[in-house]
Structure formats: C-alpha cells, structure tokens
Design an enzyme around this catalytic site. Structure first.
Site, PDB file in Angstrom:
ATOM      1  CG  ASP A 115       1.098   2.021 -13.301  1.00 29.64           C
ATOM      2  OD1 ASP A 115      -0.107   2.467 -13.627  1.00 29.64           O
ATOM      3  OD2 ASP A 115       1.060   0.763 -13.463  1.00 29.64           O
ATOM      4  CG  ASN A 130       4.398  -0.058  -6.125  1.00 29.82           C
ATOM      5  OD1 ASN A 130       3.196  -0.183  -6.178  1.00 29.82           O
ATOM      6  ND2 ASN A 130       5.251  -0.017  -7.022  1.00 29.82           N
ATOM      7  CB  VAL A 167      -1.016  -1.025  -5.055  1.00 33.72           C
ATOM      8  CG1 VAL A 167      -0.356  -0.073  -6.121  1.00 33.72           C
ATOM      9  CG2 VAL A 167      -2.570  -0.754  -5.495  1.00 33.72           C
ATOM     10  CB  ALA A 172       5.953  -3.601  -8.438  1.00 31.65           C
ATOM     11  CG  ASN A 206       5.523  -9.375  -3.985  1.00 36.95           C
ATOM     12  OD1 ASN A 206       5.794 -10.303  -3.250  1.00 36.95           O
ATOM     13  ND2 ASN A 206       4.221  -9.925  -4.618  1.00 36.95           N
ATOM     14  CG  LEU A 207       4.702 -10.891 -10.380  1.00 33.01           C
ATOM     15  CD1 LEU A 207       3.848 -11.788  -9.533  1.00 33.01           C
ATOM     16  CD2 LEU A 207       3.935 -10.057 -11.272  1.00 33.01           C
ATOM     17  CB  SER A 208      10.775  -9.072 -10.018  1.00 27.18           C
ATOM     18  OG  SER A 208      10.220  -8.591 -11.083  1.00 27.18           O
TER      19      SER A 208
END
Lengths: 294, 294, 294, 294
Positions: free
Chosen positions: D64, D147, D184, D188, D190-192
């Site tokens: 990625d 991202n 997208v 990354a 953001n999820l953490s």
C-alpha cells in the site's frame, strides 16, 4: 518419590451434550485405570450442591460457562475447580483434554497452585426489605456471581441508575444499562461495552456503562471492599438485573441493588506455566495481529 | 477544647506567576495573624528539597501541576501536601483559597485525614546498566513519578514496545505509544487515550496504548506490586519516555524501562467531606450532562 | 418591500402536555394578530396525516421527538418542518419560542433555507414475503424512519446479525445489537454506542455495533444508495427491530431486514445563521470543555 | 474474440529491496513473453513523474505504501494503478503476484473497473502567504495526499487546533493531535485513533482527534466539497503537519492549514470480484473472530 496420597476428585459433567458425555466416558476410563486417584462423585444428570468430604478438586468438563455454573453452585462451600475445555480455549477452563491426560502426573504430585478469584453477592431491595427472584420477601441471601451484574431493559428503553460506592454518590448513569464486573468477568460483557481488562486476581470491580447518554462517563475501577449501591431512578421501564448472563431479576422503579464482594472466592487450579496473558493472546487474537497500518 | 499544638507548616509557592505571588502574600498575612501556626519555611524562589524537622504539612499554592512537582521533589522523604488551587478545581489540589481560610480551624484541630497515593519509579536500562537522563551511567535511582510514564516518538513514527509484568510476557504494542498510569494519573493522559478511571487510593497500574495498531488490545489494569518491563523493539525511531509530562528520557532501540511502585507514596491532606467522585463530577462535567438523546 | 404573500402554515401541537398546550395558546394568539399569516390547520388532539393544499411549512411545537414523529407521519408527502423547542435546545428543533416570535419576519420574507435530510425505509422479510408489525403479510410498504434502525434483544441475549451492503457481504456481528443510523440519527443512539457524528445533510448511513463480541469491528460509514440487508442468524432469541426508538418489530430466526434510503427526505426549515456545529457545541458541551488534564 | 489492442503498461518497482527487484525480474520475463502487452516504461531506480503518452495503467510492485507514493507522484496527471502486493494483502494493493499472472487475461480483455478515490490537497498559510515545506514562500500548490493529514507535536506537548469547515466554526480540539482522513486513509491512522471506517469510494472526510482532552468530542464525518481550516492556537509547541505519514511540515503558532478535496482522484484498477469488505475481513481479522464471551 514416595507414592503420593491418592488424589480425591469429583467430576462435573452435567451439561447433557454429546460432547460432554463423550468426554466424560473418556475421562472416566482414564481415571479407572489409575491407582493414584479416588473418584468421589460424578455429577452427570443432577447438580452436585455439596462436594463429598475430602474432595480436593472438581474437574469440570465443558467451557467457561460450566465453570461459572459450578462456582455459583458450590455457594459458600467452594471446591478448587479444574476446567477441561471441550470447545475453544477459555479464560477459566484453560486446559484442553489432551493436556489434562498428559499433565495428570502434575496433579497427582500436587504441583499446582490454587488461585482465588473475586466473586460478588447481589441483593435486591424493594421498599424496606430484600426480595427474591420472584419479588417475594426473603432475599436476604441474595445471588452469587463470578462474572458480572448487568442492569438493562427488557423493553429496550433507556434506564437511569444512580450509583453509590461505600455510601459516596458517584453519578447517575443514563443509557442502555450498567455493568459491574469482577476481574474474571472483565473479559466478558464488560470488554464488549468498552471496559478495561482487569488481571484475574485483583481485588477490584469495574463499573462500565452500556451506551451511555452522557459522553463524559468512563469505565471506573474501584475497590472490592465497599458496597456498590445501584438505585433505579425515574427511567426504569423493563429494567432487569442479570447475573453472569443467567439469573434475571425483574426490577421496578425505586428498586435498589446492593453488590458486595462475596465472603467466598472461586478457587481455580492452575498448573505450572498457566498465564492469564497467554490466554488473552489466544482468545483476543493479540498474537497474530493484523498489520493494517502502512 | 484545650489549645492545640501549633500547626507546623511549610508553604510552597515557587511558581513565579503573579497569581501565585499574590496568593502567597495573602496566605502569609493570614498565617502571621494566627498564634496557632508555626511557619517553618516558605519556598518562593528555590525548591525546598528537604522539609524542616517537624513539618506537619506543606501547603502548595498552585494547581495539580504544583502538587505533582512537590511530590517528585520530596523524593523519599514525603511530607503531607495540602493543595490550594488558584485556578480551576483540581483532582489533587481540591481546596479553593476561600475554603483554605474558612476551614483552617479544621487543620488546627487535626480534623483531616492523610491519604496515601501510589507513586512509581522508572529506571532506564541500556545494555547492561541503568542510565541517566543524558544516557550516562549512574541511573540506579531512576525517576519518581505520580501520574504516568508515557512512551511515544518525537519523530512521530509508530513504535513497538514489548511489555512484561512480573516477568510474564503480556504482548507487544505497535502504535503511537504506551502509557502506564497510576490511579492519580488515570484522569490525565490515560483518560484521553481511552483508559478507565481508577479510584485514587487503589494499588494498581493501568496500561493504555495510544492509537494502537492492533484493534484487539485494550486498557489493562494490573497489580502495583510487580515490575513492569517495557522493551523497545525494532520500530523505535525517536522513542522517548516522558514522566508526568515533564521529565523526558530519549531512548534508543533495545532500551528497557523498568517501572515499579515506589517505596514512598504521596500523602495528601483531605479535609472531612472531600470526595474523589465529587471532583470527577466537577472536572468531567458529569453533573450537568447534556441531554442529547431523544 | 411589497407585501409578501401570506405565509400558509399548519401547527402541530399534538403532545397533550401542559407545556405544549400552553405554547400552542401563545403561538395561536401571536398568529391571529398577524395579517401576513394564514393558519390552514392545527393538529391538537389527532394526528394530521395529510397537510392541506398549499401548506408552506408545519410549525412543530415540542422537541426533536415531535419532529421525528411529524416526519414519519407525513410519509411520502413531506412538508417543511420548523421545530419550536419547548425544552432544551434540540438538534432538529433548534428554535426557542422567543426566537420564533422575534424572527418571524424572516419567515414571512421567506428568508430561510430548506435542508433535506436522509430518511430510510425498512422492510421485514419473513420466508418469502414482507410482513407487517404483527407478522401478517402485507408489509410491502415497510416503515419509515429518520433516526435509526436498531436490532437488539428483548430477552437480553446476544444476537447474531449478518450484514450485506449492496449485495456484498460485510460481516456477521455478534453482540448486544446493531444500529444503522442516518446522519440525523448519528447524534442519538449511534453516538452512545461509540459511532461517529455525520454532518446532517450527508447522504450516507453509519453502521455501529452495540457491545460487539468481536473486538476488531468498528463503525462503518457507507453510501445511502444501496440496500442494507440484516439477516438474523442462529443467535436470535428475543430479537427486535426498533425504528426511531418507537416502532418495534418482533423478529424470529431467519428474518431479514432490508433498509434503503427512502424516496422522500425530511425537509427542515433553517433560518439564516443556523449551524449544525453550533448545535453540537451546545448539546454536547463542546464549548465549556472541562480542563481535566494538567 | 478478435485480438485486443495490446495493453500499454508501465511498471513501478522503485523500492530498492531484494523482494521488489526479484518480483520485477519475474514480471518482466512474464511480460516479454506476451504479444498482447506493450511495456512503455519501467521505473526502477528513479521516479517516473509523468507516464508516457498512451499509458493505460501502472503496475505497482510493492504494498500500500508504494501505491500511496505513486499516487502522490503522478500529481495532477494520474494513471490507473494496479497494485501487486509482495507482502501481506493490502487495502490498495490487493492482488498477490500469482493472481496477477493468473488473471492477466482479464486485464488484456479490459474486464476491469477503474475506481476513483478521493485525494486531498493541503496548503500551509503563515501570515499572509502560503509557504513551502521549508517555510519559504511559494507553497501555493500545497501538498497532495491520499491517506490523511495529521497534526501532532514533535515535542510531545498537547496542541490546540481550531477547526472550521466551509467557514463554519466546528470546535477547538485540545489533545495530542488531530487527523483529517480520506476514506482510503480511514483504515490507517484514523482507525487506530478510534475513527470509523469509510467505504473507499465515498466523497467525505473524517476528522478524528488523537487523545482529546475534551471527553465529549467524537469523530466527525463531513462532506468532501468544503475547505477544512485547521488553525493552531496558543498551545502549539513542536506542532507538525504530516501527510500520509511521510511529508512533514513544521508549524508555528498562528499557522493555518487549508485542506480541500484535490482536483484529481486516485484511480485504482479493480478486477471483477474485488471487494472492500473482503479486504477488511482479511486485514482486520473479522473472519476468525475470537469467541471470548461466554
């Protein structure tokens, strides 16, 4: 090494499933062949409320649910429990059947540790007296639990619960419900609701709201040696107290739940090398963590 | 009531701000007028590393930050601290100036309680020895803290920290960082990172990851009486250990932090009626909760 | 400015509370005095399912709940709604009574904007056909909602819901339940369950699990123009679909809910200066944030 | 089927690792053998800033990260990218090398879809003008990202960022930082940080605070077609803007970041059957969910 005293066991295999029955037959055969074991009782169809005199441990065939049930069943007369897990590895029943057979000598040689786990007792107070599960008087004994007390609504309404710890007002929770969990229960409903994991042998409770209305409330860890008072306030439609996901107490407005550490603890047999964190790894997938960040 | 022994005080007012200086003048005037007080020392420009013989308490003018500093400063020779908060109400400095004057008789009559609070000590091990903040040998004493140890990266990279508690591997954390917090610190950085609140007088630490890469890791509460070992793994660019948001220790790959409960605890003076939960209400806005759900 | 056409209004004040009745009397007096208003209808005791020909807006006395009800009531024939909030400021009913009177000229001069808000329609499929709230055939029309669809259990058991979006399998959720929310609903149950806030005029849904069993699932935001299929799997004891916290559909194993964007949207009247973010500030307490970190 | 036009490719294999070089040799051999392919260019040692006239797609060897770089590299002249993942399956590079060879005919027959993905452009305004990464004037073009934009502190201090969207004040964030992420990027950083997952082809941004000081702020999803203005307030020590985890812009107090949807989007080649949710399953471990609740 001189011959050890025979190990005095009971076996709990009450769940009527094929899996448990078949495991029981295998375990029974194994135990019959050994001279160093004395099988004092086996509970197959009925519960065994009191273990025979001299019982050293109860081997529980099943999963964590079977351990929870055994622990509530023995009440004030606990017996060390050894869980043999027939499904996935559990947090409490952390021995696979093969391991049970392979490491049986360690049991005979008493090379295990007994770890005590905090249990709780809940009483439901309505008006001036403690009530039973049916609302009848005589609930002084209350209900014993090992995992958690959850207060939620059967009618799916928001409820309002006022919490005091040791007589000190904490706050009033509005939302889908409230969980008070032991360390053992912290990896169950509490974890799903966003609560932290508590090491299994801590003497503390964690209070975690379910879908709280107030965005600033957070899970709260407090001492085990205090009374947790949960008073249902105005919004109480369908409110129900659930203990260990099993026992359900219907509640009405004004009801008060009193939770305290139980006078007994749940003793679990741990073979050398057993680690709470290893269980977390396996159960929560900490080991093979997905590498999703780039 | 017979006249009590004079109260032997020191005052810490070292922060050079106008607010603190002006509060000091007012407090000083107030104390001079009283026969039942003996002011042993006042730290205005310099720190007071050792309290004079016979000191009963140190009155700290400032906020929670001033308490944290005082507590680290006294090191192994703690003195009961009474915080007078000059800004917003704090978790530690929970007395407003007016209250200090109004309730002074309660101090004179020794109608207060001293609550001990868990502190920690961190040592940084590099290769075979403990190092100092500059990386020089001789860091055996390590660093004392009251709030938390945070490991994060100055270069804003992900870091990888392997945690053991009491010699037992817990897991390896990948992400923006890791916090090990005391109960007192649980309402600070830990809370922002999603960790639970721990009652101030618990003997436990909470480990909370910052933006963890692995979605299954959760905050973890464990006993205070074990060594927490944090080992920097492969990803360690810019890694830095920060104690109480102040002391910063630059780290390199392979470094190991060892955190234990300190042999001392931080004693705080609590007047009757002081409640941790009341402070939570005020500070976190639990009281006036917004009614956003319909 | 030439005299504007009279503003053709209906008033909805159906909630029988004293507060609403008293507000209605005041509003009625106000409107009677004005020559530039034509009051076409007022719903006091009964619902008004169809607005009279020529209605320009419906003034709704009450709170967000009254707006939700009005919006579902008008069904496929929506009328712009102006909420006058009689309690706390709402997200939807964001005008206080005083503001309504003070800014009435802006309404007369048509100096407002009409913002459309995504609604959804849910159908319950059992076996081969769509069923009604009673489980009877004939549920082809389904149920209209503005806030959210929630699937939870009346018997407080875990349930298992398999989600597909646009025919593509997403995942199977195990836990206390699942919420599919509109942007308007994102600040209600979804927010309590840990979901994000969606700007009110986005065309997207957010799917948020309630106490998920799987620790890696997270709230998911997806397009409005796809069918969301929620299929009840094995664990379905007591499962119930709830729309906007009101309509409840009892479900049985194998039931499937189909949620799509409704063909209509909910039109809300917004006076100049109205801001979704200002409402968030007020409702969620973003303004006076507690300074709890040191 | 009549012979198709030869497929006009470039290959990007710039990462100097052994793995990429070896994959390049294999891919090159494969392509040389085929009559239906025209290899227009291969970027091995240097970047390829402009693709040759007539390029139909760029095959990116790597993960990625290589896709992110390619996408930023092509700037305003994007080329459809096909990622061949040499490590773990990625969210963007979702084809394993074997699949690339096996399904090559589908590429030749143009049986693929090109999905566009939202990119953003960030400009840094200091005083009256846009500045460069070095703080020099001439930053009008700004910086392209796929991202996320993250604002955090190199000195590990709390920072304060005031956000406006479309000129409307949202709130002021205090804490460790702030992330503005594309769909997208939502899986990354953001999820953490606790943000939701956005379907990859949505036109929306998500704003997620890192360790926010204010407990009531939550992730926020808003439209892509507005300017996001992030103004550094008083607390700004060490503040740094990071784009896609790579480009770092040192900031000073008073600096303003302006983020808008880029005029270009990132085109990714998707073979039939590719599903964002299947990737989530694999990457986030949704499939083999641990059964930790009893």
């Amino acid at each position: 090494m001189p011959p050890a005293d025979p190990l005095r066991l009971v076996v709990l295999a009450r769940d009527g499933s094929d899996r448990v029955r078949s495991a029981w037959r295998e375990v029974n055969r194994f135990l019959q062949d050994r001279a160093d074991v004395e099988l004092l009782a086996a509970a197959l169809d009925d519960d065994l409320h009191v273990a025979p005199q001299g019982t050293e441990m109860a081997v529980v065939l099943g999963g964590d649910g079977a351990i929870l049930r055994a622990c509530r069943m023995f009440g004030t007369k606990q017996v060390p429990l050894l869980g043999v897990n027939l499904g996935r590895l559990g947090f409490l029943a952390d021995l696979a059947p093969d391991e049970f057979f392979d490491r049986f000598d360690e049991l005979i040689e008493r090379r295990y540790e007994i770890r005590e786990h905090l249990m709780f007792r809940v009483r439901l107070r309505r008006g001036g007296e403690y009530v039973d599960v049916d609302g009848a008087p005589g609930g002084n004994e209350g209900f014993l639990g090992l995992n958690e007390l959850a207060v939620t609504s059967r009618t799916l309404h928001m409820i309002e619960v006022r919490l005091e710890i040791g007589g000190v007002p904490v706050t009033t929770y509005n939302g889908d419900g409230l969980i008070v969990s032991t360390p053992v229960g912290s990896t169950a409903h509490n974890l799903s609701a966003g609560g932290p994991i508590l090491r299994q042998d801590l003497r503390a409770f964690v209070v975690t709201p379910i879908c709280p209305h107030t965005l600033t409330v957070r899970p709260l860890v407090d001492v085990a040696d205090a009374t947790y008072t949960l008073a249902l306030q105005n919004e109480c439609d369908g409110a129900t107290a659930t203990i260990d996901g099993r026992t359900r107490l219907p509640m009405t407005c004004g009801d008060v739940l009193e939770l305290t550490a139980a006078e007994v603890t749940c003793p679990l047999v741990k073979l050398p090398g057993a680690s709470f964190y290893a269980a977390l790894h396996n159960k929560l997938g900490w080991g093979g963590q997905p590498r999703y960040r780039r």
